[in-house]
Design a protein around this motif. Structure first.
Motif, PDB file in Angstrom:
ATOM      1  N   ASP A  63       1.765  20.568  -8.633  1.00  0.00           N
ATOM      2  CA  ASP A  63       1.826  19.163  -8.056  1.00  0.00           C
ATOM      3  C   ASP A  63       0.572  18.547  -7.153  1.00  0.00           C
ATOM      4  O   ASP A  63       0.698  18.596  -5.943  1.00  0.00           O
ATOM      5  N   GLU A  85      -0.977   9.861  -3.431  1.00  0.00           N
ATOM      6  CA  GLU A  85       0.246   9.671  -4.458  1.00  0.00           C
ATOM      7  C   GLU A  85       1.530  10.071  -3.298  1.00  0.00           C
ATOM      8  O   GLU A  85       2.654   9.279  -3.163  1.00  0.00           O
ATOM      9  N   GLU A  86       1.167  11.337  -2.530  1.00  0.00           N
ATOM     10  CA  GLU A  86       2.609  11.831  -1.682  1.00  0.00           C
ATOM     11  C   GLU A  86       2.827  10.762  -0.731  1.00  0.00           C
ATOM     12  O   GLU A  86       3.904  11.352  -0.042  1.00  0.00           O
ATOM     13  N   ASP A 136       2.694  14.658 -14.335  1.00  0.00           N
ATOM     14  CA  ASP A 136       3.100  14.749 -12.875  1.00  0.00           C
ATOM     15  C   ASP A 136       4.480  14.851 -13.017  1.00  0.00           C
ATOM     16  O   ASP A 136       5.154  13.918 -12.059  1.00  0.00           O
TER      17      ASP A 136
END
Ligand SMILES: [Zn+2]
Length: 448
Positions: free
Chosen positions: A117, A150-151, A175
């Motif tokens: 990830d 993204e996180e 993803d």
């Protein structure tokens, strides 16, 4: 004994280097590591001939890289490939069996923060493109969008995508998880979100339950009554007005249902219990195609004390998940009216909206999906199931709104421990994922 690295030498050195850069986007202490990760990535794209650009906004970076097709670039379709180089924080180091930013092979897995990830997928992208270019076989124009936020739900990548001209002909996102080993999945819809804070006031001050119990309005009771207005019925479904617009599952998604993990054991593995007696029969319909309403927290009174008072104030955090097909504004108006209608006389409700996102509905067919499906089937012996996600992903909502055919998938596994200690990548997925990408990037069916 054979060296376990030997079969994977094509990927491991780069993946280990990238994992060793602790690009924890959410932590300002790692700001320099975000730049190091960009400085590591960008030349890898320019090396194979892509034109790169780094976009920035406060606290966010996105790397864009354009690579023209080798076969008729003027008429070739443009494929947007999304990935992200930021990672979750490592969390409690004592829960890791090896240092998170020092990738380590144990058995058939590679362990480390970000290995799947999403850094493992990024390395698959790089290797696949190199191999296809070496064969002079690249049939698509590729536009990479490699996100650094993204996180933490950044918005710069979404802005870049909105501004993209011409609009991509398709999008590929590695993803996400497979359903299980050997069982890949493409995600074709997600739910949306809608959250509120409620405050209920029933009087000027807390009262003595001996003097007023049974006579004065209790704020906790009023809150429970109010929340009851949105409660699930005995069939587990929300009241009809809150289900308005929800799309039924398509035939192809319905076909995946019997192949999904059995609901009751799935819940038991998570250490929880079914919400009612029907969950065993319709859990995936509920998670994928029904709205839900959850009370996320309640605060009132002083429950730690033996305190026989009647509270005058109570508050709650609540949220809905919206089903694919529903729209935030319509359901918000309905939910707010239902809550207000449920407030007992004499209680005063203050309702504050705390953010919302529309569900995502992606196209479920097209040459890109067919080509990707065949490429996965070649590797895993079974074609990906089309499934939906109970969660929410703003990127997919945008792609759905833009009608971009999207392959949303990945080679993570449910036991991959993403966002948790001992995140791990099944080593054999490195060659498998790369072979899938190689097939897709040289496929001739996905043309305009
Ligand atoms: Zn991710």
């Amino acid at each position: 004994m054979d060296d376990p690295r030997t079969p994977y030498l094509r990927w491991l050195p780069e993946l280990e280097e990238l994992v060793a850069i602790p690009s924890v986007g959410a932590d300002p202490a790692h700001a320099a590591d975000m730049e190091r990760a960009l400085a590591w990535l960008e030349p890898r794209f320019t090396d194979f001939g892509a034109t790169t650009r780094i976009e920035r906004s406060p606290g966010e970076q996105v790397l864009l890289a354009d690579l023209p097709a080798q076969v008729r670039p003027e008429t070739a379709p443009t494929l947007l490939i999304y990935g992200h180089f930021d990672v979750q924080p490592a969390g409690d180091l004592s829960l890791w069996d090896s240092p998170p930013f020092n990738a380590e092979i144990r058995g058939e897995w590679l362990y480390g923060r970000g290995v799947i990830d999403d850094k493992g997928h990024l390395v698959m992208y790089l290797e696949a493109v190199r191999a296809v270019l070496a064969r002079q076989a690249l049939t698509v124009n590729i536009r990479f969008l490699i996100d650094g936020a993204e996180e933490r739900a950044g918005t710069l990548a979404l802005d870049c995508m909105r501004r993209m001209t011409p609009r991509p002909d398709g999008c590929l996102i590695f993803d996400g998880p497979m359903i299980a080993r050997g069982r890949p999945a493409f995600y074709v819809a997600t739910r949306g979100t809608l959250a509120y804070h409620l405050n209920i006031r029933t009087g000027a001050r807390d009262l003595h339950s001996g003097q007023f119990g049974g006579a004065a309005l209790n704020a906790v009771e009023a809150l429970i009554t109010t929340l009851g207005g949105l409660r699930r019925g005995p069939d587990g479904r929300l009241p009809e007005p809150l289900r308005a617009g929800a799309l039924p599952l398509s035939a192809s998604v319905r076909a995946a249902l019997p192949l999904m993990p059995e609901p009751l054991s799935y819940l038991a593995e998570q250490g929880t219990h079914p919400a009612d007696a029907h969950v065993g029969a319709d859990m995936y319909e509920r998670l994928w195609a029904e709205p839900s309403f959850e009370i996320n927290g309640i605060a009132a009174g002083q429950p730690a004390l033996r305190h026989m008072a009647i509270p005058c104030e109570a508050q709650a955090a609540v949220s809905l998940r919206l089903a694919p097909g529903q729209e935030v504004e319509t359901i918000a108006a309905t939910a707010e009216a239902m809550l207000r209608a449920a407030v007992p006389a004499g209680a005063e409700l203050t309702l504050t909206r705390r953010g919302a996102s529309d569900p995502a509905v992606l196209p479920q067919s097209g040459p890109l999906l067919d080509a990707a499906s065949d490429a996965f089937a070649d590797q895993f012996g079974s074609a990906p199931l089309l499934i939906q996600a109970g969660g929410s992903l703003p990127l997919l909502t945008l792609l759905g709104d833009m009608s971009v055919v999207t392959v949303m998938t990945g080679l993570d596994l449910p036991e991959g421990n993403i966002h948790a200690p001992n995140e791990r990548l099944l080593l054999e997925h490195l060659p498998a994922g790369t072979a899938i990408l190689e097939a897709l990037l040289s496929d001739k069916r996905f043309t305009r």
